[in-house]
Scaffold this motif. Structure first.
Motif, PDB file in Angstrom:
ATOM      1  N   GLU A  56      39.981  29.522  36.458  1.00 13.14           N
ATOM      2  CA  GLU A  56      39.349  29.790  38.258  1.00 13.14           C
ATOM      3  C   GLU A  56      39.054  30.672  38.709  1.00 13.14           C
ATOM      4  OE1 GLU A  56      41.175  27.518  40.250  1.00 13.14           O
ATOM      5  OE2 GLU A  56      42.529  26.023  39.397  1.00 13.14           O
ATOM      6  N   THR A  57      38.899  31.319  38.434  1.00 12.80           N
ATOM      7  CA  THR A  57      38.005  32.660  38.789  1.00 12.80           C
ATOM      8  C   THR A  57      36.291  32.459  39.154  1.00 12.80           C
ATOM      9  OG1 THR A  57      39.211  34.555  37.962  1.00 12.80           O
ATOM     10  CG2 THR A  57      36.726  35.094  38.435  1.00 12.80           C
ATOM     11  N   ALA A  58      35.426  31.250  37.987  1.00 12.68           N
ATOM     12  CA  ALA A  58      34.417  31.243  37.428  1.00 12.68           C
ATOM     13  C   ALA A  58      34.571  29.669  38.225  1.00 12.68           C
ATOM     14  CB  ALA A  58      34.377  31.351  35.620  1.00 12.68           C
ATOM     15  N   ASP A  59      35.712  29.556  38.950  1.00 15.78           N
ATOM     16  CA  ASP A  59      35.447  28.105  39.070  1.00 15.78           C
ATOM     17  C   ASP A  59      34.813  26.794  38.513  1.00 15.78           C
ATOM     18  OD1 ASP A  59      35.391  26.369  41.636  1.00 15.78           O
ATOM     19  OD2 ASP A  59      33.034  26.467  42.054  1.00 15.78           O
ATOM     20  N   LEU A  60      35.461  26.936  37.168  1.00 13.65           N
ATOM     21  CA  LEU A  60      35.759  26.314  36.305  1.00 13.65           C
ATOM     22  C   LEU A  60      36.542  25.315  35.591  1.00 13.65           C
ATOM     23  CD1 LEU A  60      33.037  25.460  34.616  1.00 13.65           C
ATOM     24  CD2 LEU A  60      33.769  26.807  32.889  1.00 13.65           C
ATOM     25  N   ARG A  98      27.162  27.052  32.040  1.00 17.64           N
ATOM     26  CA  ARG A  98      27.516  27.328  30.416  1.00 17.64           C
ATOM     27  C   ARG A  98      27.451  29.226  30.919  1.00 17.64           C
ATOM     28  NH1 ARG A  98      23.085  27.731  28.353  1.00 17.64           N
ATOM     29  NH2 ARG A  98      24.271  28.030  26.152  1.00 17.64           N
ATOM     30  N   ARG A  99      27.218  29.599  32.046  1.00 16.23           N
ATOM     31  CA  ARG A  99      26.901  30.581  32.464  1.00 16.23           C
ATOM     32  C   ARG A  99      28.363  30.892  33.859  1.00 16.23           C
ATOM     33  NH1 ARG A  99      22.579  33.377  33.814  1.00 16.23           N
ATOM     34  NH2 ARG A  99      21.311  31.661  33.308  1.00 16.23           N
ATOM     35  N   ARG A 100      29.003  29.987  34.303  1.00 15.31           N
ATOM     36  CA  ARG A 100      30.055  30.299  34.327  1.00 15.31           C
ATOM     37  C   ARG A 100      31.402  30.735  33.320  1.00 15.31           C
ATOM     38  NH1 ARG A 100      31.574  25.909  38.342  1.00 15.31           N
ATOM     39  NH2 ARG A 100      29.641  24.684  37.531  1.00 15.31           N
ATOM     40  N   LEU A 101      31.205  29.709  32.124  1.00 13.32           N
ATOM     41  CA  LEU A 101      32.564  29.570  31.309  1.00 13.32           C
ATOM     42  C   LEU A 101      31.896  31.248  30.591  1.00 13.32           C
ATOM     43  CD1 LEU A 101      34.305  28.560  29.286  1.00 13.32           C
ATOM     44  CD2 LEU A 101      32.415  27.578  27.665  1.00 13.32           C
ATOM     45  N   GLY A 102      31.161  31.957  30.300  1.00 10.65           N
ATOM     46  CA  GLY A 102      30.617  32.618  30.277  1.00 10.65           C
ATOM     47  C   GLY A 102      31.095  33.621  30.671  1.00 10.65           C
ATOM     48  N   LEU A 103      30.973  33.645  32.283  1.00 12.07           N
ATOM     49  CA  LEU A 103      32.005  34.243  32.621  1.00 12.07           C
ATOM     50  C   LEU A 103      33.050  34.497  33.153  1.00 12.07           C
ATOM     51  CD1 LEU A 103      32.011  35.932  35.669  1.00 12.07           C
ATOM     52  CD2 LEU A 103      31.857  34.603  37.042  1.00 12.07           C
ATOM     53  N   ALA A 104      33.529  33.258  33.121  1.00 12.98           N
ATOM     54  CA  ALA A 104      35.357  33.805  32.686  1.00 12.98           C
ATOM     55  C   ALA A 104      35.359  33.812  30.813  1.00 12.98           C
ATOM     56  CB  ALA A 104      35.370  31.848  32.532  1.00 12.98           C
ATOM     57  N   ARG A 105      34.719  33.784  30.462  1.00 11.45           N
ATOM     58  CA  ARG A 105      35.103  34.574  29.327  1.00 11.45           C
ATOM     59  C   ARG A 105      34.975  36.457  29.172  1.00 11.45           C
ATOM     60  NH1 ARG A 105      31.746  32.196  24.500  1.00 11.45           N
ATOM     61  NH2 ARG A 105      29.761  33.751  25.156  1.00 11.45           N
ATOM     62  N   LEU A 158      35.715  36.080  41.859  1.00 12.33           N
ATOM     63  CA  LEU A 158      35.949  37.669  41.771  1.00 12.33           C
ATOM     64  C   LEU A 158      36.124  38.513  42.120  1.00 12.33           C
ATOM     65  CD1 LEU A 158      34.350  38.768  38.849  1.00 12.33           C
ATOM     66  CD2 LEU A 158      31.759  38.544  40.075  1.00 12.33           C
ATOM     67  N   ASP A 159      35.555  38.189  43.658  1.00 10.91           N
ATOM     68  CA  ASP A 159      36.013  40.060  43.981  1.00 10.91           C
ATOM     69  C   ASP A 159      37.489  39.844  44.104  1.00 10.91           C
ATOM     70  OD1 ASP A 159      35.583  42.022  46.063  1.00 10.91           O
ATOM     71  OD2 ASP A 159      36.502  40.850  47.611  1.00 10.91           O
ATOM     72  N   GLN A 160      38.014  38.598  44.337  1.00 10.14           N
ATOM     73  CA  GLN A 160      39.828  38.869  44.336  1.00 10.14           C
ATOM     74  C   GLN A 160      39.998  39.591  42.844  1.00 10.14           C
ATOM     75  OE1 GLN A 160      40.866  34.740  45.686  1.00 10.14           O
ATOM     76  NE2 GLN A 160      40.571  34.561  47.940  1.00 10.14           N
ATOM     77  N   TRP A 161      39.638  39.009  41.308  1.00  9.40           N
ATOM     78  CA  TRP A 161      39.896  38.995  40.970  1.00  9.40           C
ATOM     79  C   TRP A 161      39.608  40.718  40.113  1.00  9.40           C
ATOM     80  CZ3 TRP A 161      41.598  36.573  35.475  1.00  9.40           C
ATOM     81  CH2 TRP A 161      41.521  37.333  34.842  1.00  9.40           C
ATOM     82  N   LEU A 162      38.807  41.074  40.395  1.00  5.79           N
ATOM     83  CA  LEU A 162      38.137  42.314  40.189  1.00  5.79           C
ATOM     84  C   LEU A 162      39.235  42.992  41.186  1.00  5.79           C
ATOM     85  CD1 LEU A 162      34.149  42.618  41.242  1.00  5.79           C
ATOM     86  CD2 LEU A 162      35.860  42.993  39.088  1.00  5.79           C
ATOM     87  N   ALA A 163      40.508  43.077  42.640  1.00  2.00           N
ATOM     88  CA  ALA A 163      41.007  43.979  43.585  1.00  2.00           C
ATOM     89  C   ALA A 163      42.215  43.515  42.596  1.00  2.00           C
ATOM     90  CB  ALA A 163      41.137  43.150  44.668  1.00  2.00           C
TER      91      ALA A 163
END
Length: 549
Positions: free
Chosen positions: A431-435, A462-469, A499-504
């Motif tokens: 969800e954070t990576a919009d995937l 692929r880039r967003r899956l890397g972000l989710a990982r 991502l902002d929400q995830w970090l917070a």
């Protein structure tokens, strides 16, 4: 101790661990050879004796005992078959269990290698070493039973030939010795070099194939498929030539063994003219099976060159490991000494600068993926040049610009970050990576296979899956290298908001490399990397101005 010596020590340790299975395989191999020699010798004697009794007439037939030899022949046939099964199962079980422990150790050695060494090894070459070279090492376990098998077969063959006289026994002993000695000479001069060249050629072929396969879309776009095919074909021809050379060496060894076998049989027959014919046949067949038993040792000579080369190539993976010594950082704060800048845990830093200035180099030094420069960076108050590498790497979760994915499923790729993650955690990262919606729409959801390096996904996916990982990894710092490159504006906005929400929520710190204004806006501070000085140190300055839209 160099890498090859360390790897040999690991092999010796696995031999000790598998000692019971290897001993059983050796005993079974000796039983197989002894039973084979006795079976063929006794069969020859029995058939010849029965034929002579039949020619001699009814009295001889009545006096001929056929029950005991026939029972012995059946027993030996069953014993040989059963022992062969035990030998194969025990020997290969020992080898496979040993390799199951060696492969992870080799991978760990590669991961722990100095960054420059690990990064210099291509994926194709690494694959060749972890697969073909490790498979070649398997023979170092399987063939441990061959000396016992050859020894048992040779002793029984000489003993049976001795029934036809001392000269026949001596001839069989000499023939067996010549067969092994000649094979050893041919092996050292031809088979060993050929086997070594096969291992090297296999690595080169896989290296070239892997590199061109990764560039397949570009090759198609520029119409270079024929050129790529020829490049691969050239390496394949080299590998074929090396394989043919190895097969030719094996053929010469087999030819030598056949010639010695024939000469030995002729010698046994000529030297046994004064003994009964059944014993002559027994001695001749014993010579054949005795030298055949020695053929197990001959076969191991054919494989020794490839195994030795494989040990050396695999030892390279263990050479000059990064030491586990060093100071463990006591905290998560990052200090850039040159700028007197300290980032407390939870801070957000954007790294900008022109292409090639060294942005990725900076973050890779920070994560101990490249050799650090003394006095440049510190973690938890410890200069990275003197910090324990493994302890440093655990502080960071990284999504590289060039995302590498497994050929497995979505779940498999996410598990690289955290094996024990709950399914709800996987969906939260997606969800954070919009995937998440894209994965839900897949035929098997999280268990949908993605193909080689995620070929079923687009570049942005692929880039967003890397972000989710990266989000799944429980680390103090999230390091992202161009996380929204290639995304359209709407998707980029959604990803950055989440991502902002995830970090917070998690309290993770963020180090973000980007040249785009939207990602940089997430960060509290901006660092501009401007280049390198003559000593390779990066030149940087704190740049409070935001990247212009």
């Amino acid at each position: 101790m160099n890498g090859a010596a360390r790897f040999r020590q690991m092999i010796r340790e696995q031999r000790r661990r598998q000692g019971g299975r290897l001993a059983l395989a050796a005993a079974a191999g000796a039983t197989v050879s002894a039973a084979a020699v006795l079976l063929l010798g006794l069969s020859g004697w029995f058939i010849t004796g029965a034929a002579l009794a039949g020619v001699a007439g009814g009295t001889a037939i009545g006096a001929f005992n056929y029950l005991l030899p026939s029972a012995a022949i059946r027993f030996l046939a069953i014993a040989r078959t059963g022992a062969r099964y035990i030998e194969r199962v025990s020997g290969h079980a020992a080898a496979l269990k040993a390799l199951a422990r060696l492969r992870p150790a080799l991978f760990d050695g590669l991961a722990a290698a100095p960054p420059a060494r690990a990064q210099a090894l291509s994926s194709g070459e690494a694959s060749a070493r972890m697969i073909q070279d490790v498979d070649a090492v398997q023979t170092l376990f399987v063939r441990l039973s061959t000396p016992w098998a050859a020894g048992a077969g040779g002793i029984i063959a000489i003993a049976l030939a001795g029934l036809a006289g001392p000269a026949a026994a001596a001839t069989v002993a000499a023939g067996t010795g010549l067969a092994v000695l000649g094979a050893l000479v041919i092996g050292r001069r031809a088979a060993d070099p050929a086997g070594r060249r096969v291992q090297v050629a296999t690595g080169r072929f896989k290296d070239r194939f892997s590199a061109l396969q990764a560039a397949a879309p570009e090759l198609r776009a520029y119409g270079l498929e024929s050129w790529a095919v020829e490049q691969i074909a050239a390496e394949a021809r080299t590998l074929d030539r090396r394989t043919i050379d190895a097969a030719a060496a094996a053929g010469w060894m087999n030819t030598w063994q056949g010639a010695v076998t024939g000469a030995t049989v002729v010698g046994v027959v000529l030297l046994s003219r004064t003994v009964p014919l059944p014993l002559v046949v027994l001695a001749a067949l014993a010579a054949v099976t005795g030298i055949e038993a020695a053929g197990a040792v001959v076969a191991s000579f054919r494989q020794s060159g490839a195994a030795a080369e494989a040990v050396g190539r695999l030892g390279d993976l263990l050479d000059n490991p990064v030491p586990d010594t060093g100071t463990v950082p006591s905290g998560d704060a990052i200090t850039l000494s040159e700028l007197d800048l300290t980032l407390a845990a939870g801070a957000r830093l954007a790294v900008t600068g022109p292409s090639g200035a060294g942005k990725t180099t900076l973050i890779e030094r920070l994560m101990a993926l490249r050799a650090p420069v003394a006095g440049e960076l510190a973690l938890g108050g410890v200069d990275l040049a003197g910090a324990e590498v493994r302890a440093v790497r655990t502080r960071f979760a990284y999504a590289a610009q060039d995302v590498r994915l497994l050929a497995g499923s979505v779940r498999d790729n996410l598990a690289l970050a955290r094996v024990d993650a709950a399914e709800s955690d996987l969906w939260a990262a997606l969800e954070t990576a919009d995937l998440a919606d894209r994965v839900r729409a897949m035929p098997a959801g999280l268990d949908t296979p993605l193909g080689d390096n995620g070929e079923r996904l687009s570049g942005g996916e692929r880039r967003r899956l890397g972000l989710a990982r990266a989000c799944l990894r429980p680390a103090a710092w999230l390091v992202l290298d161009e996380p929204t490159e290639g995304l359209d504006a709407a998707t980029e906005a959604r990803v950055l908001e989440r991502l902002d929400q995830w970090l917070a929520t998690t309290g993770q710190g963020l180090i973000l490399v980007s040249h785009r204004p939207a990602p940089v806006a997430l960060c509290d501070q901006v660092l501009a990397v401007t280049g390198r000085d003559a000593d390779g140190r990066l030149t940087m300055n704190r740049n409070p101005a935001r990247v212009a839209a």
